[in-house]
Design an enzyme around this catalytic site. Sequence first.
Site, mmCIF file in Angstrom:
data_model
loop_
_atom_site.group_PDB
_atom_site.id
_atom_site.type_symbol
_atom_site.label_atom_id
_atom_site.label_comp_id
_atom_site.label_asym_id
_atom_site.label_seq_id
_atom_site.Cartn_x
_atom_site.Cartn_y
_atom_site.Cartn_z
ATOM 1 N N GLY A 1 0.943 -1.173 -0.277
ATOM 2 C CA GLY A 1 -0.054 -0.094 0.091
ATOM 3 C C GLY A 1 0.860 1.411 0.072
ATOM 4 N N GLU A 2 0.377 2.357 0.563
ATOM 5 C CA GLU A 2 1.028 3.718 0.631
ATOM 6 C C GLU A 2 1.513 4.397 -0.706
ATOM 7 O OE1 GLU A 2 4.612 3.324 2.839
ATOM 8 O OE2 GLU A 2 3.423 2.492 4.795
ATOM 9 N N GLY A 3 0.873 3.682 -1.794
ATOM 10 C CA GLY A 3 1.236 4.314 -3.156
ATOM 11 C C GLY A 3 2.612 3.976 -3.281
#
Length: 332
Positions: free
Chosen positions: A304-306
């Site tokens: 996640g988190e980009g």
Amino acid sequence: MTSTTPFDDFRSLLATLPAADAAAEDRIRMLFAKADKPKASLGRIEDIAAWLGAWSGRAPPAVNRPLVAIFAGNHGAVRHAVSPRPVAATANAVELCAAGGAAINQVCIANDLGLKVFDLALDIPTGDITEAAALDERGCAATMAFGMEAVAGGADLLCLGDLGVGNSTIAAALCAALFGGKGGDWVGPGSGADAAMMARKVDVIDRALALHGASLGDPLEALRRVGGREFAAICGAILAARMQKIPVLLDGFVATAAAAVLHAANPAALDHCLLASLSPEPGHARAAQKLGLRPLLDFGISHGEGIGAGLAAGLVKAAALTSSGMAAAVRR
């Protein structure tokens, strides 16, 4: 008298999306054709640069203000034990990003990217989709509008990511609503679900589809009923980027599921988007295929988190510089 609904403005935007700048794309492809190299020898690098120019309107293209925008949300369905992480982990991850200690902070430093993290009412999880809609229409529309503000400070490349305990279950539910199938067709291990937890994820999705089924034919209704705040905000950010000529990199299953909402409403809605990274979630590969999105990277990243989008931004920046900086061939 015509009645209006909170979604009306978004329906209007989706019906009047700006087109690509074909002339800019042609100029960039001409630059590559004139460069001192074999024809098409740079493969997808040439396509990426052409895409960047087409959707920014700049030829040669440039990336001077790239931005990673991460939207964080919590979900009522987590109470069914569909994630090995506690709900508090979402806020902890947001705080870690703010403190500069998350993986995405390091990726942003490495690739010289801006970073914004948006806390979407983490203390108020969305409705449990097995019993009610995740959001009411007004709340969903307001969150989409909030997502549009991600680019208010200016950007020329938008990288979209997410944070949210249990949101791989919600992404699977949204894909099932939009593309068809049942929970078992779309769920994966997420952040580490075992077999029993996977079964609970399937059950949550199937119950949600049964409850909301009559309303899921409308993509925006599907978003508010079985989606969540980070999904709605990502939809808004994608639309705002389109209106402001900002190319978009999508990261992971959640961003792809959110983007699928817009694609279902208008198949041209994602033309300014590239899929940065393919996660190990089986539903993500399936959704990407249905949307015609081919990932730039496939590193098995599920964090996640980009992060995938941030890594791919470095590739896009390199493509832009390649198109503008290569020497032209000397014709003899």
